[in-house]
Design an enzyme around this catalytic site. Structure first.
Site, PDB file in Angstrom:
ATOM      1  N   TYR A 295       0.971  -1.189  -0.059  1.00  0.00           N
ATOM      2  CA  TYR A 295      -0.063  -0.009  -0.067  1.00  0.00           C
ATOM      3  C   TYR A 295       0.949   1.278   0.028  1.00  0.00           C
ATOM      4  O   TYR A 295       0.266   2.399  -0.166  1.00  0.00           O
ATOM      5  CB  TYR A 295      -1.024   0.093   1.233  1.00  0.00           C
ATOM      6  CG  TYR A 295      -2.028  -1.110   1.097  1.00  0.00           C
ATOM      7  CD1 TYR A 295      -2.891  -1.116   0.188  1.00  0.00           C
ATOM      8  CD2 TYR A 295      -1.680  -2.348   2.192  1.00  0.00           C
ATOM      9  CE1 TYR A 295      -3.972  -2.199   0.236  1.00  0.00           C
ATOM     10  CE2 TYR A 295      -2.702  -3.263   1.957  1.00  0.00           C
ATOM     11  CZ  TYR A 295      -3.655  -3.306   1.173  1.00  0.00           C
ATOM     12  OH  TYR A 295      -4.596  -4.244   1.202  1.00  0.00           O
TER      13      TYR A 295
ATOM     14  N   HIS B 217      -4.542   5.733  -1.810  1.00  0.00           N
ATOM     15  CA  HIS B 217      -5.280   5.712  -0.648  1.00  0.00           C
ATOM     16  C   HIS B 217      -4.799   6.095   0.587  1.00  0.00           C
ATOM     17  O   HIS B 217      -4.990   6.065   1.687  1.00  0.00           O
ATOM     18  CB  HIS B 217      -5.882   4.341  -0.620  1.00  0.00           C
ATOM     19  CG  HIS B 217      -7.265   4.438   0.049  1.00  0.00           C
ATOM     20  ND1 HIS B 217      -8.293   5.281   0.018  1.00  0.00           N
ATOM     21  CD2 HIS B 217      -7.925   3.015   0.535  1.00  0.00           C
ATOM     22  CE1 HIS B 217      -9.494   4.653   0.529  1.00  0.00           C
ATOM     23  NE2 HIS B 217      -9.175   3.464   0.748  1.00  0.00           N
TER      24      HIS B 217
ATOM     25  N   ASN C 160     -10.462   0.694   6.697  1.00  0.00           N
ATOM     26  CA  ASN C 160     -11.854   0.469   6.911  1.00  0.00           C
ATOM     27  C   ASN C 160     -12.410   0.329   8.709  1.00  0.00           C
ATOM     28  O   ASN C 160     -13.489   0.304   8.935  1.00  0.00           O
ATOM     29  CB  ASN C 160     -12.435  -0.574   6.265  1.00  0.00           C
ATOM     30  CG  ASN C 160     -12.393  -0.360   4.728  1.00  0.00           C
ATOM     31  OD1 ASN C 160     -11.967   0.690   4.326  1.00  0.00           O
ATOM     32  ND2 ASN C 160     -12.605  -1.437   3.839  1.00  0.00           N
TER      33      ASN C 160
ATOM     34  N   ASP D 112      -7.631  10.473   1.554  1.00  0.00           N
ATOM     35  CA  ASP D 112      -7.834  10.783   0.173  1.00  0.00           C
ATOM     36  C   ASP D 112      -9.350  11.168  -0.223  1.00  0.00           C
ATOM     37  O   ASP D 112     -10.182  10.865   0.646  1.00  0.00           O
ATOM     38  CB  ASP D 112      -7.118   9.884  -0.533  1.00  0.00           C
ATOM     39  CG  ASP D 112      -8.183   8.303  -0.307  1.00  0.00           C
ATOM     40  OD1 ASP D 112      -8.303   7.828   0.639  1.00  0.00           O
ATOM     41  OD2 ASP D 112      -8.599   7.783  -1.306  1.00  0.00           O
TER      42      ASP D 112
ATOM     43  N   ASN E 144     -14.612   4.762   3.410  1.00  0.00           N
ATOM     44  CA  ASN E 144     -15.017   3.725   4.539  1.00  0.00           C
ATOM     45  C   ASN E 144     -14.155   3.862   5.961  1.00  0.00           C
ATOM     46  O   ASN E 144     -14.780   3.812   6.707  1.00  0.00           O
ATOM     47  CB  ASN E 144     -14.534   2.352   3.888  1.00  0.00           C
ATOM     48  CG  ASN E 144     -15.334   2.021   2.971  1.00  0.00           C
ATOM     49  OD1 ASN E 144     -16.645   2.260   2.933  1.00  0.00           O
ATOM     50  ND2 ASN E 144     -15.059   1.182   1.791  1.00  0.00           N
TER      51      ASN E 144
END
Length: 188
Positions: free
Chosen positions: A16, A21, A67, A92, A113
């Protein structure tokens, strides 16, 4: 001593890193670097602290995945006894063009989320958020691939200047207050 909890949303793990994100993590990494502080693993996240103009800034990168960010945020707000008005969430935003900034005092999750979980966990939408535009250059059904995708060449060229400004925004939030920060930086 006034304390502020600055939360950068993102996902942990190498895959990631440098994705759209994870702009919340990237901004906090930039600020920690500028302030010569390092992140240390703590309960439900990595933290770094620095002082500026009589304020303590606690930077938090939740380790709960995007999340489920609310659990980490609530834990550290409570542990550090930080009032809700001294909380800033950085995330973001697909609805804003790349690099544009929107700072708000409250609001809905806007389909994000991470914000949705924070709203549910804190049982309120009354906290400041700093939305960093990542654009929406994706075809129908490709949103997840886009936000979990790496920055393109043009974005990478512009990112350093936007990160610098993001660091200024965080310090302004703690020293000049939310309203002044919104007036100074929104739409820039």
């Amino acid at each position: 001593m006034k304390k502020f909890l600055i939360v950068g949303l993102g996902n942990i793990g190498e895959k990631y890193t440098d994705t759209r994100h994870n702009i919340g993590f990237k901004i906090l990494d930039e600020l920690a670097s500028k302030e010569a502080v390092t992140f240390e693993s703590g309960k439900l996240g990595s933290l770094a602290k620095f002082r500026f103009k009589g304020r303590t800034f606690i930077l938090l990168k939740p380790s709960t995945f995007m999340n489920l960010s609310g659990k980490s945020v609530k834990y550290w707000l409570t542990k550090e006894k930080i009032p809700l008005e001294n909380l800033l969430i950085i995330c973001d935003d697909l609805n804003l063009p790349f690099g544009s900034i929107r700072i708000k005092a409250k609001g809905s999750d806007g389909g994000h989320n991470g914000l949705k979980d924070i709203n549910n966990t804190l049982q309120t939408q009354q906290y400041a958020r700093f939305r960093f535009g990542v654009g929406s250059e994706f075809s129908k059904g490709r949103q997840v691939d886009y936000v979990l995708g790496k920055w393109n060449e043009d974005e990478n060229k512009l990112l350093p200047e936007r990160l610098k400004q993001s660091c200024e925004i965080i310090k302004s939030f703690g020293t000049a207050g939310l309203n002044n920060t919104m007036n100074t930086y929104n739409g820039k």
